[in-house]
Design a protein around this motif. Structure first.
Motif, mmCIF file in Angstrom:
data_model
loop_
_atom_site.group_PDB
_atom_site.id
_atom_site.type_symbol
_atom_site.label_atom_id
_atom_site.label_comp_id
_atom_site.label_asym_id
_atom_site.label_seq_id
_atom_site.Cartn_x
_atom_site.Cartn_y
_atom_site.Cartn_z
ATOM 1 N N ILE A 1 126.250 1.937 51.643
ATOM 2 C CA ILE A 1 127.089 2.939 51.325
ATOM 3 C C ILE A 1 128.300 2.796 50.434
ATOM 4 C CG2 ILE A 1 128.821 4.383 52.716
ATOM 5 C CD1 ILE A 1 127.008 3.987 55.193
ATOM 6 N N LEU A 2 128.831 1.615 50.476
ATOM 7 C CA LEU A 2 130.087 1.226 49.260
ATOM 8 C C LEU A 2 129.245 1.607 47.848
ATOM 9 C CD1 LEU A 2 131.695 -1.647 51.099
ATOM 10 C CD2 LEU A 2 132.356 0.620 50.818
ATOM 11 N N LEU A 3 128.113 1.046 47.723
ATOM 12 C CA LEU A 3 127.538 1.015 46.299
ATOM 13 C C LEU A 3 127.346 2.645 46.055
ATOM 14 C CD1 LEU A 3 126.308 -0.169 43.841
ATOM 15 C CD2 LEU A 3 124.097 -0.330 45.190
ATOM 16 N N ALA A 4 126.769 3.442 47.154
ATOM 17 C CA ALA A 4 126.575 4.634 46.711
ATOM 18 C C ALA A 4 128.202 5.382 46.572
ATOM 19 C CB ALA A 4 126.031 5.507 47.984
ATOM 20 N N GLN A 5 129.117 4.876 47.162
ATOM 21 C CA GLN A 5 130.226 5.505 46.933
ATOM 22 C C GLN A 5 130.952 5.246 45.586
ATOM 23 O OE1 GLN A 5 132.782 4.372 50.167
ATOM 24 N NE2 GLN A 5 132.097 6.159 51.447
ATOM 25 N N ASN A 6 130.739 4.026 45.276
ATOM 26 C CA ASN A 6 131.176 3.599 43.827
ATOM 27 C C ASN A 6 130.502 4.375 42.763
ATOM 28 O OD1 ASN A 6 132.856 1.568 45.041
ATOM 29 N ND2 ASN A 6 131.417 0.021 44.748
ATOM 30 N N ARG A 7 129.083 4.601 42.945
ATOM 31 C CA ARG A 7 128.609 5.181 41.832
ATOM 32 C C ARG A 7 128.945 6.731 41.786
ATOM 33 N NH1 ARG A 7 123.773 4.394 39.799
ATOM 34 N NH2 ARG A 7 122.785 6.301 39.769
ATOM 35 N N GLN A 8 129.172 7.237 43.109
ATOM 36 C CA GLN A 8 129.757 8.583 43.310
ATOM 37 C C GLN A 8 131.326 8.966 42.602
ATOM 38 O OE1 GLN A 8 128.232 11.416 44.181
ATOM 39 N NE2 GLN A 8 130.000 12.810 43.490
ATOM 40 N N ASP A 9 132.012 7.699 42.753
ATOM 41 C CA ASP A 9 133.480 7.702 42.002
ATOM 42 C C ASP A 9 133.327 7.535 40.568
ATOM 43 O OD1 ASP A 9 134.671 7.686 44.652
ATOM 44 O OD2 ASP A 9 134.728 5.431 44.744
ATOM 45 N N ASP A 10 132.278 6.872 40.164
ATOM 46 C CA ASP A 10 132.228 6.862 38.814
ATOM 47 C C ASP A 10 131.833 8.153 38.051
ATOM 48 O OD1 ASP A 10 132.624 4.012 38.783
ATOM 49 O OD2 ASP A 10 130.595 3.322 38.901
ATOM 50 N N ARG A 11 130.793 8.833 39.059
ATOM 51 C CA ARG A 11 130.375 10.165 38.440
ATOM 52 C C ARG A 11 131.584 10.844 38.400
ATOM 53 N NH1 ARG A 11 125.555 9.315 41.040
ATOM 54 N NH2 ARG A 11 126.252 10.350 42.945
ATOM 55 N N ASP A 12 132.488 10.993 39.358
ATOM 56 C CA ASP A 12 133.639 11.710 39.703
ATOM 57 C C ASP A 12 134.554 11.695 38.387
ATOM 58 O OD1 ASP A 12 132.454 12.998 41.728
ATOM 59 O OD2 ASP A 12 133.689 11.819 43.317
ATOM 60 N N ARG A 13 134.766 10.256 38.233
ATOM 61 C CA ARG A 13 135.650 9.892 36.968
ATOM 62 C C ARG A 13 135.232 10.512 35.826
ATOM 63 N NH1 ARG A 13 135.208 4.784 37.618
ATOM 64 N NH2 ARG A 13 136.676 4.742 39.371
ATOM 65 N N VAL A 14 133.773 10.535 35.490
ATOM 66 C CA VAL A 14 133.176 10.949 34.357
ATOM 67 C C VAL A 14 133.422 12.542 34.181
ATOM 68 C CG1 VAL A 14 131.141 11.352 33.130
ATOM 69 C CG2 VAL A 14 131.714 9.134 33.898
ATOM 70 N N ASN A 15 133.293 13.181 35.291
ATOM 71 C CA ASN A 15 133.327 14.529 35.317
ATOM 72 C C ASN A 15 134.832 15.001 35.152
ATOM 73 O OD1 ASN A 15 130.724 15.043 35.770
ATOM 74 N ND2 ASN A 15 130.851 15.023 38.021
ATOM 75 N N LEU A 16 135.825 14.102 35.840
ATOM 76 C CA LEU A 16 137.163 14.624 35.513
ATOM 77 C C LEU A 16 137.489 14.221 34.009
ATOM 78 C CD1 LEU A 16 138.742 12.969 38.664
ATOM 79 C CD2 LEU A 16 138.471 15.491 38.160
ATOM 80 N N GLU A 17 137.147 13.144 33.587
ATOM 81 C CA GLU A 17 137.316 12.896 31.986
ATOM 82 C C GLU A 17 136.749 14.163 31.134
ATOM 83 O OE1 GLU A 17 139.140 10.952 28.965
ATOM 84 O OE2 GLU A 17 139.274 10.669 30.943
ATOM 85 N N GLN A 18 135.365 14.614 31.446
ATOM 86 C CA GLN A 18 135.004 15.557 30.625
ATOM 87 C C GLN A 18 135.994 17.095 30.998
ATOM 88 O OE1 GLN A 18 131.059 15.927 31.836
ATOM 89 N NE2 GLN A 18 130.305 13.997 30.256
ATOM 90 N N ASP A 19 136.249 17.164 32.196
ATOM 91 C CA ASP A 19 136.871 18.377 32.479
ATOM 92 C C ASP A 19 138.337 18.489 31.949
ATOM 93 O OD1 ASP A 19 134.887 19.289 34.306
ATOM 94 O OD2 ASP A 19 135.906 18.760 35.983
ATOM 95 N N ARG A 20 138.763 17.125 31.729
ATOM 96 C CA ARG A 20 140.256 16.967 31.111
ATOM 97 C C ARG A 20 140.175 17.533 29.695
ATOM 98 N NH1 ARG A 20 143.010 13.526 28.277
ATOM 99 N NH2 ARG A 20 141.366 12.094 28.473
ATOM 100 N N LYS A 21 138.884 16.936 28.873
ATOM 101 C CA LYS A 21 138.671 17.133 27.571
ATOM 102 C C LYS A 21 138.444 18.719 27.284
ATOM 103 C CE LYS A 21 137.032 12.377 26.442
ATOM 104 N NZ LYS A 21 135.899 11.558 25.988
ATOM 105 N N GLN A 22 137.588 19.194 28.207
ATOM 106 C CA GLN A 22 137.233 20.514 27.997
ATOM 107 C C GLN A 22 138.579 21.631 28.185
ATOM 108 O OE1 GLN A 22 134.276 21.824 27.370
ATOM 109 N NE2 GLN A 22 135.249 23.860 27.388
#
Length: 201
Positions: free
Chosen positions: A110-131
């Motif tokens: 569960i922690l590994l899945a949460q870490n991967r979801q956090d990484d995806r959220d971070r990438v999405n937030l970065e892309q949203d910020r650039k957009q």
């Protein structure tokens, strides 16, 4: 000096060594040979996807229902079944061990899945910020262009302005024509009096 260098090279190089057997430093223009690993290799991305599937299944009601059914059947079998067929007597130590093992594996997954979801959220937030930055830059550019167009249109002759100017010119010409008629006709009458016209007749 040169003989001493040659003798030093001869001392370092074995007598029967050839170019193939001579020890050379690793070349930088060629890849290094792969190292042998004791542990098996795995794809971290595939392992992460598997952990996400397991964690997603552990968080569903289906898993809770199946786990409850298995525990009830386990307990009933070890209470009701004949003594020879019971594999986990009361206090159900084997069941406790199985549940502890499941929990010890479920928590890291569960922690590994949460870490991967956090990484995806971070990438999405970065892309949203650039957009958002690109959208703000485009909006500012369009605002400057519209302001420049408004400024340019303020200096351009519009249809209403041309119409008003032409009307003013027509009025001015009519006024000049009226003045010229008032001035010219009396002068012509003075040059040609009515009595003379009667005499000409």
């Amino acid at each position: 000096m040169a003989p001493e260098r040659e003798s030093g090279i001869r001392e370092r190089t074995p007598a029967g060594a050839t170019a193939a057997t001579r020890h050379r430093t690793p070349r930088l223009d060629q890849p290094r040979p792969p190292r042998r690993r004791i542990l098996p290799e795995w794809d971290p991305d595939a392992f992460g996807r598997l952990s996400e599937r397991i964690a997603r299944f552990l968080g569903t009601g289906r898993f809770i229902v199946w786990m409850t059914v298995v525990i009830i059947m386990w307990v009933l079998w070890n209470i009701v079944a004949p003594v020879a067929l019971r594999f986990d007597q009361y206090p159900f130590i084997f069941l406790t061990l199985a549940l502890s093992l499941q929990a010890s594996y479920a928590a890291p997954l569960i922690l590994l899945a949460q870490n991967r979801q956090d990484d995806r959220d971070r990438v999405n937030l970065e892309q949203d910020r650039k957009q958002n930055e690109r959208s703000i830059a485009d909006t500012e550019y369009l605002t400057r262009e519209i302001a420049a167009l408004r400024t340019g249109l303020g200096e351009v002759a519009t249809r209403d302005w041309m119409r008003s100017e032409l009307q003013d010119l027509v009025k001015e010409l009519e006024e000049r024509q009226g003045r010229s008629e008032r001035v010219v006709f009396p002068a012509e009458r003075a040059e040609h009096p009515p009595g003379r016209d009667a005499e000409d007749r």
